[in-house]
Design a protein around this motif. Structure first.
Motif, PDB file in Angstrom:
ATOM      1  N   THR A  92      -4.665   9.869  -5.939  1.00 43.53           N
ATOM      2  CA  THR A  92      -3.649  11.267  -5.850  1.00 43.53           C
ATOM      3  C   THR A  92      -2.429  11.422  -6.728  1.00 43.53           C
ATOM      4  O   THR A  92      -1.823  10.934  -7.767  1.00 43.53           O
ATOM      5  N   TYR A  93      -2.326  12.948  -7.187  1.00 43.30           N
ATOM      6  CA  TYR A  93      -1.423  13.382  -7.914  1.00 43.30           C
ATOM      7  C   TYR A  93      -0.142  12.499  -8.178  1.00 43.30           C
ATOM      8  O   TYR A  93       0.351  12.539  -9.196  1.00 43.30           O
ATOM      9  N   ARG A  94       0.633  12.141  -6.631  1.00 45.94           N
ATOM     10  CA  ARG A  94       1.651  11.490  -6.658  1.00 45.94           C
ATOM     11  C   ARG A  94       1.729  10.392  -7.216  1.00 45.94           C
ATOM     12  O   ARG A  94       2.956  10.306  -8.339  1.00 45.94           O
ATOM     13  N   ALA A  95       0.824   9.036  -6.888  1.00 42.91           N
ATOM     14  CA  ALA A  95       0.401   8.058  -7.959  1.00 42.91           C
ATOM     15  C   ALA A  95       0.473   8.702  -8.960  1.00 42.91           C
ATOM     16  O   ALA A  95       1.210   7.684  -9.803  1.00 42.91           O
ATOM     17  N   ALA A  96      -0.376   8.713  -9.630  1.00 45.70           N
ATOM     18  CA  ALA A  96      -0.776   9.688 -11.054  1.00 45.70           C
ATOM     19  C   ALA A  96       0.872   9.751 -11.532  1.00 45.70           C
ATOM     20  O   ALA A  96       1.081   9.445 -12.219  1.00 45.70           O
ATOM     21  N   ILE A 171       8.461   3.103  -1.518  1.00 42.31           N
ATOM     22  CA  ILE A 171       7.734   4.564  -2.903  1.00 42.31           C
ATOM     23  C   ILE A 171       6.787   3.550  -3.340  1.00 42.31           C
ATOM     24  O   ILE A 171       5.641   3.949  -2.997  1.00 42.31           O
ATOM     25  N   ILE A 172       6.872   2.293  -3.390  1.00 38.94           N
ATOM     26  CA  ILE A 172       5.656   1.230  -4.302  1.00 38.94           C
ATOM     27  C   ILE A 172       4.328   1.263  -2.954  1.00 38.94           C
ATOM     28  O   ILE A 172       3.715   1.179  -3.372  1.00 38.94           O
ATOM     29  N   PHE A 173       4.972   0.623  -2.229  1.00 45.74           N
ATOM     30  CA  PHE A 173       4.383   0.443  -1.355  1.00 45.74           C
ATOM     31  C   PHE A 173       3.573   1.667  -0.344  1.00 45.74           C
ATOM     32  O   PHE A 173       2.261   1.216  -0.388  1.00 45.74           O
ATOM     33  N   ASP A 174       4.048   2.218  -0.119  1.00 47.30           N
ATOM     34  CA  ASP A 174       3.358   3.610   0.064  1.00 47.30           C
ATOM     35  C   ASP A 174       2.708   4.075  -0.160  1.00 47.30           C
ATOM     36  O   ASP A 174       0.768   4.920  -0.463  1.00 47.30           O
ATOM     37  N   TYR A 254       8.671  -3.605  -0.918  1.00 45.52           N
ATOM     38  CA  TYR A 254       8.414  -4.386   0.656  1.00 45.52           C
ATOM     39  C   TYR A 254       9.523  -4.954   1.492  1.00 45.52           C
ATOM     40  O   TYR A 254       9.284  -4.999   2.231  1.00 45.52           O
ATOM     41  N   ALA A 255      10.411  -5.232   0.606  1.00 43.75           N
ATOM     42  CA  ALA A 255      11.882  -5.618   1.797  1.00 43.75           C
ATOM     43  C   ALA A 255      12.080  -4.072   2.155  1.00 43.75           C
ATOM     44  O   ALA A 255      12.437  -4.364   3.285  1.00 43.75           O
ATOM     45  N   THR A 318       2.077 -10.571  -6.351  1.00 47.01           N
ATOM     46  CA  THR A 318       3.151 -10.110  -5.534  1.00 47.01           C
ATOM     47  C   THR A 318       2.708 -10.359  -3.586  1.00 47.01           C
ATOM     48  O   THR A 318       3.135  -9.339  -3.099  1.00 47.01           O
ATOM     49  N   LEU A 319       2.278 -10.702  -3.503  1.00 41.87           N
ATOM     50  CA  LEU A 319       0.430 -11.440  -2.619  1.00 41.87           C
ATOM     51  C   LEU A 319       2.374 -11.702  -1.058  1.00 41.87           C
ATOM     52  O   LEU A 319       1.688 -11.130  -0.313  1.00 41.87           O
ATOM     53  N   GLN A 320       2.676 -12.039  -1.946  1.00 44.33           N
ATOM     54  CA  GLN A 320       2.733 -12.675  -0.370  1.00 44.33           C
ATOM     55  C   GLN A 320       4.346 -11.853  -0.094  1.00 44.33           C
ATOM     56  O   GLN A 320       4.374 -12.233   0.899  1.00 44.33           O
ATOM     57  N   GLY A 321       5.128 -11.077  -0.461  1.00 43.23           N
ATOM     58  CA  GLY A 321       6.214 -10.586  -0.291  1.00 43.23           C
ATOM     59  C   GLY A 321       4.861  -9.030   0.381  1.00 43.23           C
ATOM     60  O   GLY A 321       5.162  -8.813   2.082  1.00 43.23           O
ATOM     61  N   LEU A 322       3.732  -8.772   0.186  1.00 45.17           N
ATOM     62  CA  LEU A 322       2.517  -7.707   0.556  1.00 45.17           C
ATOM     63  C   LEU A 322       2.534  -8.483   1.538  1.00 45.17           C
ATOM     64  O   LEU A 322       2.258  -7.519   3.113  1.00 45.17           O
ATOM     65  N   TYR A 323       2.213  -9.339   2.306  1.00 41.75           N
ATOM     66  CA  TYR A 323       1.591 -10.638   3.559  1.00 41.75           C
ATOM     67  C   TYR A 323       2.609 -10.508   4.296  1.00 41.75           C
ATOM     68  O   TYR A 323       2.559 -10.191   5.914  1.00 41.75           O
ATOM     69  N   LEU A 324       4.032 -10.191   3.711  1.00 46.14           N
ATOM     70  CA  LEU A 324       5.185 -10.262   4.829  1.00 46.14           C
ATOM     71  C   LEU A 324       5.524  -9.193   5.424  1.00 46.14           C
ATOM     72  O   LEU A 324       6.223  -9.009   6.781  1.00 46.14           O
ATOM     73  N   VAL A 325       5.365  -8.015   4.917  1.00 44.05           N
ATOM     74  CA  VAL A 325       4.800  -6.438   5.536  1.00 44.05           C
ATOM     75  C   VAL A 325       4.112  -6.536   6.868  1.00 44.05           C
ATOM     76  O   VAL A 325       4.329  -6.232   7.851  1.00 44.05           O
TER      77      VAL A 325
END
Length: 474
Positions: A92-96, A171-174, A254-255, A318-325
């Motif tokens: 997306t333009y936003r992510a870019a 914003i990073i997770f989204d 993530y938190a 960073t998979l542990q934080g992602l998983y915990l979401v």
């Protein structure tokens, strides 16, 4: 064009060695020639490493972090690859925009704000520092300001979260998958540029290596220390920024997402942020020491570092934080204390082991390790210009227990990260599996280089310190 002359000279050097048991100078660093196993490994990683990253992130986005369910759906015909791909968020333009600003901001912090932390933080080494001697006999200078960049970045992050509210802390997770495409674009772009640069306008042609195999050279790199201008060093920037500065921001995002979804941040998420935050801060506190590690001292800059630092590190570390979401885990008091102690003890071993080596090097052995003068074996080696150098390899302290005992501490910390996630899924345990393979491979890779560099002196060292990672076992 000097690189082309070096390429021809390399073919001659490959058949030369010095006399009287002194190792061939050309073996210092990555290989001159590619055997079939190395080529197969390179091709495998080039083809499948990007797919592995995508698979892990997609499995969380579409299958609640199950690594098995996507395969079951595909093999049973419930879904086609096109179904999974069509549900994957696009660039997306936003992510870019976010990613471009992020990288540009880190470039500004790296190049244009001289380090001030070393002027008022006791014990911190920053500012202009010298690296190790390269195979060609060059000593590069580096701007060490990673701690400063980390502090400025995180001060602004918290200022936004609690005061300015320019963007959501989530914003990073989204935008995690759209940002993945941005990271891949940068990773491939910088790796391709580094290869072209190595052929046509290298920073130091004498520190280039060519095998004649495109895939190996692309992955493992041609130039040893590619630079733009005097200070923009590719290896130091991409190894440390933007990936590692982002590591703690990713976990914070993530938190924030966990708080948004469930109204609380779990003990496991706090542990992940604390333990990995300690690791990241340790990296930047000891950034000057990092100049003497295998990444800077031996690895050439290619896809392995360029793409790996842009994509592999921030997405799979960073998979542990992602998983915990997706699967919040609330640990009991005993589990929390046990995992915290495992992580802290692992960090202690990792840090003290590295400190012992650093102290030994800085004082040339004129120091005390565990209250007494350190023992060592003196070795000699040749640089590419024929200059003879001497090194001392310590055989006391933690370095008398095992040749890579710092890796043992690193693995203990890695296991602690994974244990925060419980045992419902295997995805968060990828990290300990990967780190075990990586660090074990590094043991063999480093020792192969050391044997090529030091020859019979290295045999004396391994006889004095017979174990690699675990005293009495391996």
């Amino acid at each position: 064009m000097a690189a082309h002359q070096e390429k021809k000279l390399s073919e001659e050097r490959n058949h030369k060695s010095t006399q009287n048991g002194t190792p061939s100078q050309v073996q210092w660093g990555r290989a001159w020639e590619v055997d079939w196993f190395s080529l197969a490994s390179v091709l495998f990683l080039l083809m499948f490493a990007p797919l592995i990253v995508y698979y892990f992130i997609m499995s969380c986005d579409q299958y609640q972090c199950s690594l098995v369910d996507p395969l079951v759906d595909f093999l049973t015909g419930n879904k086609y690859l096109s179904d999974i791909w069509n549900k994957t968020p696009r660039l997306t333009y936003r992510a870019a925009g976010v990613y471009t600003f992020w990288v540009a901001f880190q470039v500004v912090l790296y190049l244009f704000i001289p380090d001030f932390c070393h002027k008022f933080i006791p014990g911190y080494v920053g500012g202009v520092q010298e690296g190790a001697v390269t195979p060609a006999g060059v000593v590069n200078k580096y701007q060490i300001n990673g701690l400063q960049a980390w502090i400025i970045t995180h001060v602004l992050w918290f200022a936004n979260a609690y005061y300015f509210h320019w963007f959501s802390p989530t914003i990073i997770f989204d935008n995690w998958i759209p940002l993945l495409w941005c990271a891949n674009i940068l990773g491939y772009a910088v790796s391709t540029f580094a290869m072209i640069k190595g052929y046509f306008f290298p920073t130091n042609a004498a520190d280039c290596k060519f095998t004649g195999n495109f895939f190996y050279d692309y992955m493992m790199g041609i130039e040893f220390n590619p630079r733009i201008g005097k200070w923009f060093d590719f290896k130091l920037f991409f190894n440390g920024r933007p990936g590692i500065v982002a590591w703690t921001l990713i976990n914070l995002s993530y938190a924030a997402k966990q708080q948004e979804l469930y109204g609380e941040v779990t003990s496991s998420m706090i542990l992940v942020n604390v333990l990995q935050g300690i690791y990241v801060l340790d990296f930047f506190w000891n950034e000057a020491w990092y100049l003497k590690t295998i990444d800077i001292c031996h690895d050439h800059f290619g896809w392995y570092l360029g793409w790996g630092d842009c994509v592999w590190l921030p997405y799979l570390y960073t998979l542990q934080g992602l998983y915990l979401v997706y699967h919040p885990v609330q640990l009991g008091r005993a589990s929390t204390i046990g995992i915290l102690m495992l992580g802290l003890i692992g960090y202690y071993i990792f840090r003290v082991t590295n400190h012992q080596k650093d102290l030994f090097r800085r004082t040339n052995g004129n120091c005390k390790i565990w209250g007494k003068k350190p023992e060592y074996i003196e070795c000699s080696y040749m640089s590419a210009d024929g200059t003879k150098y001497y090194s001392k390899l310590m055989t006391s302290g933690f370095w008398g227990w095992a040749r890579h005992f710092n890796y043992t501490g690193d693995l203990m910390g890695s296991l602690a990260y994974c244990l925060t996630c419980g045992f419902e899924h295997i995805l968060p345990y990828f990290y300990i599996v990967y780190m075990t393979i990586l660090l074990t491979h590094r043991c063999f890779r480093d020792e192969h280089r050391c044997f090529s560099k030091y020859g019979k002196d290295w045999k004396r060292y391994t006889a004095a310190v017979p174990y690699r990672l675990i005293p009495g076992i391996f």
